[in-house]
Design an enzyme around this catalytic site. Structure first.
Site, mmCIF file in Angstrom:
data_model
loop_
_atom_site.group_PDB
_atom_site.id
_atom_site.type_symbol
_atom_site.label_atom_id
_atom_site.label_comp_id
_atom_site.label_asym_id
_atom_site.label_seq_id
_atom_site.Cartn_x
_atom_site.Cartn_y
_atom_site.Cartn_z
ATOM 1 N N ARG A 1 -9.549 43.196 44.553
ATOM 2 C CA ARG A 1 -9.057 43.847 45.574
ATOM 3 C C ARG A 1 -8.309 45.265 45.122
ATOM 4 O O ARG A 1 -8.192 46.244 45.901
ATOM 5 C CB ARG A 1 -7.635 42.941 46.128
ATOM 6 C CG ARG A 1 -8.117 41.658 46.607
ATOM 7 C CD ARG A 1 -9.369 41.936 47.559
ATOM 8 N NE ARG A 1 -9.689 40.620 48.445
ATOM 9 C CZ ARG A 1 -10.887 40.640 48.982
ATOM 10 N NH1 ARG A 1 -11.712 41.475 49.311
ATOM 11 N NH2 ARG A 1 -10.906 39.410 49.970
ATOM 12 N N SER B 1 -13.862 30.170 55.153
ATOM 13 C CA SER B 1 -13.230 31.650 54.738
ATOM 14 C C SER B 1 -13.984 31.740 53.609
ATOM 15 O O SER B 1 -13.702 31.210 52.448
ATOM 16 C CB SER B 1 -11.931 31.388 54.798
ATOM 17 O OG SER B 1 -11.391 32.946 54.057
ATOM 18 N N ASP C 1 -15.170 39.812 61.709
ATOM 19 C CA ASP C 1 -13.767 40.365 61.868
ATOM 20 C C ASP C 1 -13.305 41.485 61.671
ATOM 21 O O ASP C 1 -12.916 42.122 62.206
ATOM 22 C CB ASP C 1 -13.115 39.290 60.686
ATOM 23 C CG ASP C 1 -13.068 37.807 60.913
ATOM 24 O OD1 ASP C 1 -13.742 37.399 61.675
ATOM 25 O OD2 ASP C 1 -12.290 36.945 60.385
ATOM 26 N N ASP D 1 -4.562 38.257 49.781
ATOM 27 C CA ASP D 1 -5.420 39.490 49.836
ATOM 28 C C ASP D 1 -4.698 40.603 50.406
ATOM 29 O O ASP D 1 -4.628 41.842 49.929
ATOM 30 C CB ASP D 1 -6.553 39.231 50.404
ATOM 31 C CG ASP D 1 -7.611 38.475 49.554
ATOM 32 O OD1 ASP D 1 -7.293 38.584 48.258
ATOM 33 O OD2 ASP D 1 -8.644 37.689 50.154
#
Lengths: 405, 405, 405, 405
Positions: C98, C182, C16, C127
């Site tokens: 994150r 995922s 990705d 996210d």
């Protein structure tokens, strides 16, 4: 662009929403239903009908409703049961009207088979959120048109030009002297934003205020007012029983006369910016003070504290537009439950901007126990020695910790 | 009865604590150390020394301390950083002084090798809790003597008889006209309880109030006041830099002159009863209003809301006497952290009971962004279209729920 | 489309973000800086460098950083000091990583003079919010490119087609058998979403789990583990002092071996939808249990309760991406303050999915007082009679109310 | 000493309350009414009748009631609706039974014309508070006799001596081997305190546990269990509809078999000390896990978060004995309101101490929207671009603040 069949517009009859009406017709080629509500803003509503007809709106598509009683009974009063204030100051006058407008708009959409709703709130403010959360909450798949977020008429000049081009009458006040204050009014308050208020270090002009005299100009004589509560709501003033909206109208009159309820503040909008607003909330200011006073003798301490702890959250929900959200309803259930015992009366003194509580009582629900509270001999109603054990056990954890050091 | 060697008494020099002094000597046959604090209550303290000497207290056992600056700097100001109000009304004037008295008493106990402390608060009130939680928190094994919970002088008559029998001078005011108000004063406020105030439906007498004129008697001319903040505390008035206690003294003077800060309320005591009190807090009323105003432009929205959510809990902790408890200190850490950016000035108008914010600004920390807030064209500072997505996602959960119905 | 000069991409080297890299180059014609972080996800990072070079990224624009220690020391451990759990179950393994990635991306943007940042998170998830709130909080005017919200590669097929067209290598696993889970991994956890998990009534497949054996497959013998805390953080395991990330790595190993830390839940995303996720958090599960145990003897009751009251809010802040917001920092100040006394050890038993606390103690900070707690005669350490007064006063308000009825 | 006419004693028939029975007769010379409740503690109650008769209690003064259904339906289930846990661990098994015992005792006092009530809880624990707050809340002027706070039988030896002297039978288990654990049991749990548990660093003995096998001794095969909820309460297990107390009994059986629900912790008592307790709550542990799972798909996010924010407070109220207080009732109103939509089923896997949620669904109230949550193309159900605006506005306040720095 969404494919719209029929749209219900919250229509005041003023310049902005008239421009929107026309713009909707032109842009979406759709049928427009106008909805004008009397929330006690103090303006004639029939002119809105005339204007709507001029735009070719069908008679059956023009809705003009007197919502004053519903507004105060089902929105303002429930909110005051929680002693609601946003950010320590703001009484939420604008916020609390939006959910009712949204509800009625959706009802009219359902009645008329409309698939869309529209409002005149800008893309920078809270009102768009309040309207649209209401729409979506009550009719999940409704289409929402927010012209200020879509069109290119973002400056005052462009708006006026569009109006003139389309034959929409523009008052002299709009043509001269720059933009007016951005104002909103209903039975609970009138608000002012914009112009030189955009500078938070500039003092508001005396000429701006509409509903209240200045404290300086208020009568030199104080006025007493007796307020009676049932289940947390005011039901009578000076012994005269009144409907909810009559109570608020009367309190506005009294408060306005005595210079009560002006407010000048900077608030935090839900959309992320700070904004300066001035508010006149004469009746609401009186209600809040009186409601706290009646609760002070009729509400259990821990229930009162629970309410105080939850109030800022409840206030934010209303401010942010979540009236129709399930968490607001859950909180309301709790708040309303607590108000069963909030019955009694409060005597207030109104004088030059001041709302002064001078006495309060409840025949049926007073938790004030003179026998216990007295400084005189209480005949054993309260055993002072109990306090020794009370303190000792409350201190125990600190004593254990203190010994460690 | 506990075996006591030496006791530190919080001694005002008044009738009650003089009776206690004598009673301690007689009952416990112990040495007494007197401690008299100047917290700005506005009374001469030297007479307390003379009285103590008359009771045979040794010179080195008489402590008279000026704690005014420490009181305002380390107790009052930290409390106002949280915009602290108990039960929506009370500014905690009595509550905030007790922890300092307790702390100093314990320091003196440590200095003089005393094993006990004593105070003159009754067994019905909050002050006994505030004193004793302080004592135990700071010196876990100290012995505490609370005469009102131990002796049999529970009526005014018995107390006066004891005084006369023991040659303790009784003022004329005590001999005549029944019990006086139960009063407490320090730089933050003066309070009144008892007498006809015990009936919450009786209006307070005008003659009761001491520090403030009535709004009616205040000047007909408003007065502007500029207040400057650093880290949440007021550091200057009208451009003149002042120490913490000087700030409060000056604000008391100004507030008192303009009829500001009277309060009449029913509060919930920690020991379980409701009680009616009247308060004059002229300076504190001004501080609270000004502090909210400076925070309104310098504090982040969510930080402000977090503070608002925690405030009632923090207020209860102080009201209930937990100043020295670890949870109060933990909350204070958070509150103080938030005040780093609370720098700037506020302009107020004082007029007949009203404290009116008219403007505010911060050179260094204003979060008010005129470019974004403006109703005029903002040149793209804020993209109105963003609000569409904002609303859509905030509404999503309600839409999903709505579809179920 | 924004005019971009240089963009820092959070680059994993996977399919990705490789597609994104290429898409950024093509779409914005800008220089790309790749940033790849080792957060303990257990993958080789050097392949990411090779891939970046293949896309023409300059050597000096490739950043590969080992952030494991910083991650655990400055993010994971501070979070566990609050006993943080989102919605009663989720240990926030993705959420807490994150903010560090965002911080480092902004540092690299400042180092390399980049004006934009980009990430590979979709427009439906949390996210994107966590990344972008971090970016904006740390560099207010940075430009943010979120390809998933911009491009038209919204289906798996389109993405693969784009990859093939542009010579981006596609693993066999991506070509066959539909979309993979995922997944997200770092030292705190590995997560799974998507595929048949999208149906919350479908049980997760045993084959999905990566880090933990099933409780069934775990050893039949329990294992004891001694955990030592300083200021709320684990500093040693079984007597061996370790750095923060070594602690977590070791706990992951132990937990994984004993089938600890699997979780299967439905959570509420900040963007408004419910989502089903499966998580493996072996070490974090152990930390939480041990931390509560050490706090149980070293933390004051009211401080512990204050933390419990605030925890869900703190958890939501982290879940929603507000690590860098001032309200999270303010809460952290309070939380960290409370951890000063959280020193001592806990003994745990690990067995087939269970983390069992069997004992705990603190040499320096235990508030557990055996003399007082004992059921045997305590020699007067605690006066049982005190409880009478304690109860009487706590009951007083209810008694007064009860008499009304 | 109070003048007592007739007293209702919470009477288990065991040694302690038998001594109390005799002591009440001797000390107060009053009539004693015994009340023995079946709360599912698993003991025969008829022996209590025989013993009471031996003490000369009149037949009509002996009350033995089966309260199991009321207990679970009106106390345990309402509590679990809030996902209640005290201090992160404790399921409140003892706390939740006390209010029902108090209520029934007061009912019996009213039936029999008794003016007093009595219980066998010590002066150090929470149970005295829970009993007495219930008594006072339900009958404000009742007299309360708490023998442990009054008598001089504070050591085990004195108690046994008193028993022998008065011909009260003492089991062999009491005569040998020192004091037993202090235990409490009802349908929700069995608890253990005292003995070597008083040392929090000592591991509990395997032989202590009564209701559960150890995880090691539990079956090697997992067992699946289907749980069905209506309005937040479990109404069926594996498809079989059961009354409330049957649900809990069955879950206890299943949980006990699989080693579920053991807990070893240090808790903070309301009376100020820390105390170590071990608990077996097999059924409750399963309910909590299942209830969170069904809420995860049927409850709105913000409602769930509101409940989470309030839960610790609600738990403390129950732990501290405030079940009958108005603030607990107000919270319950809110909690119950939220449970209207909590309908559906959860599938659990029970295995060696683990309660694992494997799937969940609701035919009528699922808020899980697969169309929106999917990682696949959602056909426009969710517009990813909306997230851009959502993030931008949520970040706005941080960006404005960031620009200041």
């Amino acid at each position: 662009m969404a494919d719209i069949n029929k749209v219900v517009l919250a229509y005041s009859g003023g310049l902005d929403t008239s421009v929107i009406l026309k713009w909707l017709q032109d842009t979406y080629q759709c049928e427009v239903v106008t909805f004008t509500a009397d929330l006690g803003q103090g303006e004639e509503l029939e002119p809105a009908r005339q204007k709507a007809l001029q735009f070719g709106i069908k008679q059956e598509n023009i809705f003009i409703d007197d919502l004053r009683e519903e507004f105060v009974r089902d929105f303002v009063f429930p909110m005051f049961r929680a002693n609601t204030i946003y950010e320590g100051e703001y009484l939420l006058g604008t916020s609390i009207a939006r959910p009712l407008i949204a509800k009625r708009q959706i009802e009219i959409a359902n009645l008329t088979g409309a698939d869309a709703v529209s409002h005149g709130a800008t893309g920078k403010g809270n009102d768009q959120v309040r309207f649209e959360l209401g729409y979506y909450g009550l009719k999940p798949d409704v289409k929402v048109i927010a012209p200020w977020r879509e069109w290119d008429l973002l400056s005052r000049e462009k708006l006026l030009a569009y109006a003139e081009k389309n034959g929409i009458p523009v008052d002299m006040k709009h043509k001269n002297g720059g933009a007016p204050y951005s104002m909103d009014a209903n039975l609970l308050h009138i608000s002012f934003e914009g112009r030189h208020l955009e500078n938070p270090s500039a003092e508001a002009e005396e000429a701006m205020w509409r509903w209240t005299v200045s404290p300086e100009a208020a009568p030199d004589e104080a006025e007493y007012l007796d307020v009676e509560f049932e289940k947390g709501d005011i039901v009578a003033l000076n012994g005269v029983r009144l409907a909810a909206h009559e109570v608020l109208a009367k309190l506005n009159e009294l408060g306005g006369k005595h210079g009560i309820g002006r407010l000048d503040l900077v608030e935090n909008r839900y959309v992320g910016m700070k904004s300066r607003g001035c508010y006149e909330t004469p009746g609401g200011t009186i209600i809040l003070k009186a409601h706290r006073a009646i609760e002070s003798i009729t509400l259990d301490r821990e229930v009162a504290h629970l309410k105080d702890d939850l109030m800022p959250r409840y206030a934010s929900l209303i401010y942010n537009g979540y009236w129709w959200a399930p968490e607001r309803k859950a909180l309301q259930t709790l708040i309303d439950y607590t108000q069963q015992t909030v019955n009694g009366w409060v005597r207030l003194k109104l004088y030059k901007g001041n709302v002064i509580v001078v006495s309060r009582d409840s025949k049926t629900n007073s938790l004030f126990d003179m026998n216990i509270a007295t400084f005189d001999d209480d005949g054993g109603a309260y055993n002072q020695a109990d306090a020794g054990g009370f303190i000792k056990l409350n201190a125990l954890r600190m004593r254990i910790a203190g010994r460690l050091k």
